[in-house]
Design a protein around this motif. Structure first.
Motif, PDB file in Angstrom:
ATOM      1  N   LEU A  21       0.823  -1.208   0.000  1.00 15.96           N
ATOM      2  CA  LEU A  21       0.000   0.000   0.000  1.00 15.96           C
ATOM      3  C   LEU A  21       0.861   1.263   0.000  1.00 15.96           C
ATOM      4  N   GLU A  22       1.916   1.245   0.784  1.00 18.25           N
ATOM      5  CA  GLU A  22       2.800   2.411   0.858  1.00 18.25           C
ATOM      6  C   GLU A  22       3.454   2.697  -0.489  1.00 18.25           C
ATOM      7  N   LEU A  24       2.252   1.869  -3.419  1.00 15.67           N
ATOM      8  CA  LEU A  24       1.187   2.357  -4.300  1.00 15.67           C
ATOM      9  C   LEU A  24       1.020   3.863  -4.161  1.00 15.67           C
ATOM     10  N   ARG A  25       0.908   4.321  -2.931  1.00 20.12           N
ATOM     11  CA  ARG A  25       0.684   5.739  -2.662  1.00 20.12           C
ATOM     12  C   ARG A  25       1.901   6.589  -2.998  1.00 20.12           C
ATOM     13  N   ALA A  26       3.081   6.042  -2.763  1.00 21.30           N
ATOM     14  CA  ALA A  26       4.298   6.832  -2.939  1.00 21.30           C
ATOM     15  C   ALA A  26       4.642   7.089  -4.394  1.00 21.30           C
ATOM     16  N   ASN A  28       2.473   6.777  -7.349  1.00 19.55           N
ATOM     17  CA  ASN A  28       1.450   7.050  -8.366  1.00 19.55           C
ATOM     18  C   ASN A  28       0.679   8.324  -8.068  1.00 19.55           C
ATOM     19  N   ARG A  29       0.297   9.029  -9.132  1.00 21.90           N
ATOM     20  CA  ARG A  29      -0.432  10.278  -8.989  1.00 21.90           C
ATOM     21  C   ARG A  29      -1.877  10.178  -9.468  1.00 21.90           C
ATOM     22  N   GLU A  31      -5.804   9.206  -9.673  1.00 21.64           N
ATOM     23  CA  GLU A  31      -6.817   9.103  -8.618  1.00 21.64           C
ATOM     24  C   GLU A  31      -7.171   7.626  -8.426  1.00 21.64           C
ATOM     25  N   LEU A  32      -6.890   7.123  -7.225  1.00 18.84           N
ATOM     26  CA  LEU A  32      -7.056   5.703  -6.953  1.00 18.84           C
ATOM     27  C   LEU A  32      -8.163   5.447  -5.939  1.00 18.84           C
ATOM     28  N   ILE A  34      -8.846   2.307  -3.587  1.00 14.29           N
ATOM     29  CA  ILE A  34      -8.143   1.083  -3.190  1.00 14.29           C
ATOM     30  C   ILE A  34      -9.066   0.176  -2.389  1.00 14.29           C
ATOM     31  N   TRP A  53      -5.372   2.665   7.704  1.00 11.09           N
ATOM     32  CA  TRP A  53      -5.650   3.030   6.316  1.00 11.09           C
ATOM     33  C   TRP A  53      -7.144   3.344   6.167  1.00 11.09           C
ATOM     34  N   VAL A  56      -8.864   3.280   2.695  1.00  7.02           N
ATOM     35  CA  VAL A  56      -8.943   2.012   1.966  1.00  7.02           C
ATOM     36  C   VAL A  56     -10.298   1.368   2.215  1.00  7.02           C
TER      37      VAL A  56
END
Length: 315
Positions: A21-22, A24-26, A28-29, A31-32, A34, A53, A56
């Motif tokens: 998860l970390e 993923l967030r670090a 990508n820009r 809009e996700l 999850i 989280w 999530v």
């Protein structure tokens, strides 16, 4: 509406999930949205996940389920334009989702899926694109004669190239196409649901692609556990159903081949010390026997897994 719905199935392994998860967030820009399918999580780990989280979306999965069923619990609720299927034991070191999204901008309108190159922590390639999987390829695979790191017209090419199917560890797919395909086929509990969805998409008239310039690390591997005695027979049953394509004759031929291989494998361990149920010899002996008994049966792969799981947990 979010651009991408990320779906991760995790079997009570926060130690794997959190770094995933970390990363993923670090990196990508986009809009996700999850989704985490918390498979048989302890109450403590579930509460911790929801607290750590809060953004999530967590789906609890308490019953015995395989890869397809667990993913589908979340997939039926996603709202993103694309779905990003990824294993919990993966790590990103680049904007994988962003770059795969950008690939769609330069692909033809019939493109439905893009996969990255999947590598092990030491840099070895696991897969980069996958050739069509046929009954003959399965036979060779069963004899350890298939190497997916050998270049073919469908795999291990450079840049962005057309391939045939996907590796379930990671791929980006158009949600509308995935929905029309019926999500993952729940006929299969443990493989070959990823191969099956790739073949299905091609049959629907869409194309599958891979980008060798985009990498994700897959931490797969480890020693054989007692659960192999339940998982492998389930995998084999699903594979035989897929590769036989509904033909009883082809199923009988493939099943007979697998039965003979497993009989020889079981014979190899018949005189080994199997007094410790957790020893390699005991696990391999039990697994071979379970595979042999599971081939010519009317039971579904999930029924096989449920029965054998109980035997492994309560020997």
């Amino acid at each position: 509406m979010p651009k991408v719905s990320v779906v991760i199935v995790c079997m009570d392994r926060p130690d794997l999930l959190y770094p995933c998860l970390e990363s993923l967030r670090a990196h990508n820009r986009a809009e996700l949205e999850i989704w985490v399918v918390a498979y048989r999580f302890s109450a403590e780990n579930l509460a911790r996940l929801q607290a750590d989280w809060p953004a999530v979306k967590v789906v609890e999965s308490r019953e015995l389920r395989g890869f397809s069923e667990n993913n589908n619990l979340a997939l039926r609720q996603v709202t993103g334009e694309y779905c990003f299927i990824v294993n919990d034991d993966t790590l990103m070191r680049m904007p994988v989702i962003d770059r795969l999204l950008a690939d769609f901008d330069r692909l033809p309108a019939d493109a439905a899926v893009v996969s990255p190159k999947i590598v092990f922590p030491d840099g070895r390639v696991q897969t980069c694109g996958r050739a069509p999987w046929t009954a003959w390829r399965y036979v060779k695979h069963y004899l350890h004669r298939v190497d997916e790191t050998v270049p073919t017209p469908w795999s291990m090419q450079e840049g962005l190239f057309r391939t045939w199917t996907v590796n379930g560890a990671c791929f980006l797919i158009r949600t509308d196409v995935f929905r029309a395909a019926g999500w993952f086929d729940e006929t299969y509990t443990f493989t070959p649901e990823d191969i099956a969805i790739g073949h299905k998409i091609n049959e629907m008239g869409y194309t599958v692609w891979a980008d060798a310039d985009v990498e994700i690390t897959h931490l797969a591997g480890g020693t054989v556990s007692r659960m192999e005695a339940a998982i492998k027979p389930t995998r084999v049953r699903g594979a035989l159903q897929f590769y036989s394509g509904g033909s009883k004759l082809k199923y009988a031929l493939l099943g007979s081949f697998v039965w003979c291989v497993e009989a020889l494998r079981r014979l190899k361990y018949i005189f080994a010390d199997r007094s410790d149920p957790s020893s390699h010899a005991a696990i391999m002996y039990a697994t071979a026997g379970n595979v042999m008994r599971s081939i010519f049966t009317r039971r579904t792969s999930k029924e096989i897994f449920t029965e054998l799981y109980q035997q492994v947990i309560h020997p």
